[in-house]
Design an enzyme around this catalytic site. Sequence first.
Site, PDB file in Angstrom:
ATOM      1  CG  HIS A   1     -42.685 142.860  65.312  1.00 12.78           C
ATOM      2  ND1 HIS A   1     -42.999 142.502  66.591  1.00 12.78           N
ATOM      3  CD2 HIS A   1     -41.497 142.281  65.040  1.00 12.78           C
ATOM      4  CE1 HIS A   1     -42.022 141.742  67.085  1.00 12.78           C
ATOM      5  NE2 HIS A   1     -41.103 141.590  66.174  1.00 12.78           N
TER       6      HIS A   1
HETATM    7  C1  UD1 Z   1     -36.638 142.211  63.784  1.00 11.71           C
HETATM    8  C2  UD1 Z   1     -36.283 140.802  64.257  1.00 11.71           C
HETATM    9  C3  UD1 Z   1     -37.329 140.359  65.281  1.00 11.71           C
HETATM   10  C4  UD1 Z   1     -37.467 141.364  66.407  1.00 11.71           C
HETATM   11  C5  UD1 Z   1     -37.781 142.736  65.802  1.00 11.71           C
HETATM   12  C6  UD1 Z   1     -37.876 143.792  66.876  1.00 11.71           C
HETATM   13  C7  UD1 Z   1     -35.157 139.315  62.641  1.00 11.71           C
HETATM   14  C8  UD1 Z   1     -35.333 138.116  61.786  1.00 11.71           C
HETATM   15  N1  UD1 Z   1     -36.302 139.832  63.159  1.00 11.71           N
HETATM   16  O1  UD1 Z   1     -37.890 142.134  63.108  1.00 11.71           O
HETATM   17  O2  UD1 Z   1     -36.921 139.122  65.855  1.00 11.71           O
HETATM   18  O3  UD1 Z   1     -38.513 140.979  67.271  1.00 11.71           O
HETATM   19  O4  UD1 Z   1     -36.729 143.083  64.880  1.00 11.71           O
HETATM   20  O5  UD1 Z   1     -38.407 144.977  66.373  1.00 11.71           O
HETATM   21  O6  UD1 Z   1     -34.051 139.765  62.835  1.00 11.71           O
HETATM   22  N2  UD1 Z   1     -37.915 148.966  58.981  1.00 11.71           N
HETATM   23  C9  UD1 Z   1     -37.927 150.333  58.944  1.00 11.71           C
HETATM   24  N3  UD1 Z   1     -37.096 150.997  59.808  1.00 11.71           N
HETATM   25  C10 UD1 Z   1     -36.277 150.358  60.686  1.00 11.71           C
HETATM   26  C11 UD1 Z   1     -36.284 148.962  60.699  1.00 11.71           C
HETATM   27  C12 UD1 Z   1     -37.134 148.273  59.870  1.00 11.71           C
HETATM   28  O7  UD1 Z   1     -38.645 150.939  58.177  1.00 11.71           O
HETATM   29  O8  UD1 Z   1     -35.561 151.038  61.457  1.00 11.71           O
HETATM   30  C13 UD1 Z   1     -38.836 148.214  58.086  1.00 11.71           C
HETATM   31  C14 UD1 Z   1     -38.192 147.781  56.799  1.00 11.71           C
HETATM   32  O9  UD1 Z   1     -39.126 147.868  55.806  1.00 11.71           O
HETATM   33  C15 UD1 Z   1     -37.888 146.320  57.017  1.00 11.71           C
HETATM   34  C16 UD1 Z   1     -39.005 145.904  57.970  1.00 11.71           C
HETATM   35  O10 UD1 Z   1     -39.271 147.067  58.750  1.00 11.71           O
HETATM   36  O11 UD1 Z   1     -37.885 145.610  55.849  1.00 11.71           O
HETATM   37  C17 UD1 Z   1     -38.642 144.782  58.868  1.00 11.71           C
HETATM   38  O12 UD1 Z   1     -37.408 145.006  59.577  1.00 11.71           O
HETATM   39  P1  UD1 Z   1     -36.469 143.753  59.964  1.00 11.71           P
HETATM   40  O13 UD1 Z   1     -35.331 144.237  60.745  1.00 11.71           O
HETATM   41  O14 UD1 Z   1     -36.237 142.938  58.771  1.00 11.71           O
HETATM   42  O15 UD1 Z   1     -37.382 142.859  60.861  1.00 11.71           O
HETATM   43  P2  UD1 Z   1     -38.325 143.246  62.074  1.00 11.71           P
HETATM   44  O16 UD1 Z   1     -39.702 142.961  61.613  1.00 11.71           O
HETATM   45  O17 UD1 Z   1     -38.018 144.602  62.644  1.00 11.71           O
END
Ligand code: UD1
Length: 359
Positions: A206
């Site tokens: 991820h």
């Molecule tokens: C985040 C953390 C990472 C951790 C990971 C665990 C930061 C910088 N990164 O990364 O360290 O290892 O979580 O999973 O804080 N999205 C959804 N549904 C959700 C959450 C996210 O659709 O419930 C999608 C959204 O499009 C979002 C993307 O996933 O933009 C990324 O989510 P984000 O929380 O920004 O970062 P992670 O890649 O999950």
Amino acid sequence: MRILYVVGTRPNFVKTAPVIGALRERLPDGRHAIVHTGQHYDRLMSEIFLEQLGVPAPDHMLEVGSGSHAAMTARTMERLEPVLLEERPDLVVVPGDVNSTLAAVLTAVKLEIPVAHIESGLRSFDLTMPEEVNRIVADRFSELLFLHSEEAVENLRAEGIADERMHMVGNTMIDTLVALEDRFRAEQTAARLGVEPGAYALVTLHRPALVDGPLLPETVAQLAALAREMPVVFPVHPRTRKMMESVEAEHPGLLLIEPLGYLEFLSLLADAGAVLTDSGGIQEETTYLGIPCFTLRANTERPVTVRAGTNTLLGLDPGAIAGIPAALAARDPSEKSEPPPLWDGQAAGRIADVIVCRR
Ligand code: UD1
């Protein structure tokens, strides 16, 4: 005593649940307020974890959702400040290294509220990794630093942090694993997916460095090749799912599934023949369980898992996936790895003792 816990993402829940439990036990008359920032919000990324880990319903939901790092951090700070003013905690407890952690530490420290940081002192020495910036800020401004591996002490000393702030307590993510081991072993996720325990590879990917750019199609092609040797099960994180929309991912033996709950996932992890990941927590869980782990990253902030013998750093190189079957065949199955010191299921109790003594 009034304690406020700030969580926002899937791994945060796993790391904080036992600490909330241990502090509620020791301070039954205290205020234990939980804030969920909403960085993760899908049911499979959030609610199911709170339910399975027995975390009480959050007292405050900030619903910050997704966005750029600046937007997410700013929104969290703006929405957390009035909660801190209302709750007036004596201590804010934050885990890990995600954007929610960064925002919580900055907001609390500006209001002169002391912070305790769980999983302190990890460093990848790679500032292009968003979490590295978050770790440095969290450790610089937290009063109580809870460490789970020896290298954390050296990393913090090198940044001029005094030993008095450091407490070597062990790994709270392993506390959760130990507490729920009977339950996850009963899940039998492998059987439900039709794969044989010990014979499949489990994949999670991820991180932006891998999934947001040109490496993703090559990685999927390598997974398809690996799937010709052994079944590959890949629960796909929402971020990765979005990026995979334009990638050809239908291949025999490559099983793409929705993200799993904690119990379902740990069941699949414990029964895997090998794990391929870019996650931090999974490097630790495989070390505890003695499962061969291949980490598709250029570096790790968890070298303790490499020293333990379970984790192999492949580099940020999808081509290295092709070497996994040979690496597995070369392993000596009689060689058993030992979990690092204090990864024993009791870390949260040690944290609670330090916090209670500090009162
Ligand atoms: C985040 C953390 C990472 C951790 C990971 C665990 C930061 C910088 N990164 O990364 O360290 O290892 O979580 O999973 O804080 N999205 C959804 N549904 C959700 C959450 C996210 O659709 O419930 C999608 C959204 O499009 C979002 C993307 O996933 O933009 C990324 O989510 P984000 O929380 O920004 O970062 P992670 O890649 O999950």
